[in-house]
Design a protein around this motif. Sequence first.
Motif, PDB file in Angstrom:
ATOM      1  N   ALA A  72      20.460 -61.555 -49.152  1.00 29.13           N
ATOM      2  CA  ALA A  72      21.448 -62.621 -48.941  1.00 29.13           C
ATOM      3  C   ALA A  72      20.815 -63.844 -48.275  1.00 29.13           C
ATOM      4  O   ALA A  72      21.290 -64.350 -47.269  1.00 29.13           O
ATOM      5  N   TRP A  73      19.713 -64.333 -48.864  1.00 30.65           N
ATOM      6  CA  TRP A  73      19.006 -65.485 -48.293  1.00 30.65           C
ATOM      7  C   TRP A  73      19.875 -66.738 -48.287  1.00 30.65           C
ATOM      8  O   TRP A  73      19.834 -67.522 -47.337  1.00 30.65           O
ATOM      9  N   ARG A  74      20.643 -66.935 -49.347  1.00 36.10           N
ATOM     10  CA  ARG A  74      21.475 -68.132 -49.420  1.00 36.10           C
ATOM     11  C   ARG A  74      22.554 -68.114 -48.342  1.00 36.10           C
ATOM     12  O   ARG A  74      22.862 -69.154 -47.742  1.00 36.10           O
ATOM     13  N   GLU A  75      23.126 -66.957 -48.094  1.00 34.64           N
ATOM     14  CA  GLU A  75      24.144 -66.847 -47.042  1.00 34.64           C
ATOM     15  C   GLU A  75      23.523 -67.083 -45.672  1.00 34.64           C
ATOM     16  O   GLU A  75      24.130 -67.715 -44.797  1.00 34.64           O
ATOM     17  N   LEU A  76      22.308 -66.598 -45.477  1.00 30.65           N
ATOM     18  CA  LEU A  76      21.592 -66.830 -44.220  1.00 30.65           C
ATOM     19  C   LEU A  76      21.361 -68.317 -43.989  1.00 30.65           C
ATOM     20  O   LEU A  76      21.594 -68.841 -42.889  1.00 30.65           O
TER      21      LEU A  76
END
Length: 413
Positions: free
Chosen positions: A311-315
């Motif tokens: 979940a890099w984008r959410e991070l």
Amino acid sequence: MPLKGLKVRIYPNKAQKIKIKMNFGYNRFVWNQMLNMLIERYKNNPKAPFLNAYALNTLLPALKREYLWLKDAESTSLQATNHDLIEAYKKFFNEHKGFPKFKSKKFLKQSYQSKCVNKNIKQVGAKYIKLPKLGILRFKSGRPIPDKIKSVTIKQSFTGKYYAVLLVECENQAFEKTNQQIGLDMGVQDLLVYSDGTKVPTIRFDKRLAQRKHYWEKRLARRRLIAQKEIAWDKHNKVLNPRVLSDFVNYRKAKVMVAKYNEKIANQRNNYLHQLTTKLVKQYDVIAIEDLKTKNLLHNHKLARAIANQAWRELRRMLSYKCEWYGKQLIVVNPYKTSQICSHCGHDDGKHPLDVREWTCPSCHHHHDRDVNAAKNILTIGLGQALVKELSPLLLRLRTKKQVCNVPRSSVL
């Protein structure tokens, strides 16, 4: 004052649940009617100017006279639906986003938005909240609700839980300055690697509940096959009212159980990311992070599941709004060659395979951890970008002043 979203879980009774579902339907109907009108209008006259939300709101009284049951809807929610439709319609033409779609009651996510008018949205006591058309409901939240509320969005999850997302005004709560900078490299084995060498481990929440989730996934597949055979049998024998999948109780039960495990995995992951990002924003004033294209990385089928779990984008999204809330700076850096350039001397050692986690620079003989070296390069590039951004207005003023000073005297006279 900054606006923040506060998500609380609400517990409506049976009558309130019916009202919520009816409002879902009212707003869905208005969205579809208005979208169909916009499509027909464009077909008849493609050069017609865009309508605004106010123009659509003037059509609501006529729509309510034609469909009397629309009078039971929460009036401000229909106005919010028109506003969202116009924004989506404009984005298609101006920003080339996707065209707005007709809504269906079969969509997994159902919601509607109401505006706060004359304090019709407020907290009552310690455990109750008042909402338009619904009255007083019990709610659960980790923090008290502020007095200044702008709007509320009522949502229902696929597992049957109800939430109220409140848009509230909060005072600016900036964290104390620490004069610390950090560069972050995102990976698969370690979720984050700091430029100071600290590594944040990856937690595979999907694997923790994989066995229980797989138990209900097998039953869901089996019950779907049984239901489809009975549906085919009904059609073959020409039954007047053939059944659909949603009519089978056991199938619906298995589907909800699978959704519950997916929801639990997502909640655990979001909680972990919230704790991590809040800690980062408290400790560092400048955070440099790489701009990864997750969609491109998912083409690697060997790592696609692990990459999706990160979940890099959410991070990045969490870091973005938390830095804005608390007075910190987030810098997004292009990760090109950050893992192959020596952070000590700047030598480009070429591309390394993914299984090479450590390497030694042939120029300065400095030994590098691949991820730590990338994080150091990200921090260096990020600080350079921040410096250029700060100096660009000053350089522009100096250039303008120099041009004015170099004007020939004859031209001035």
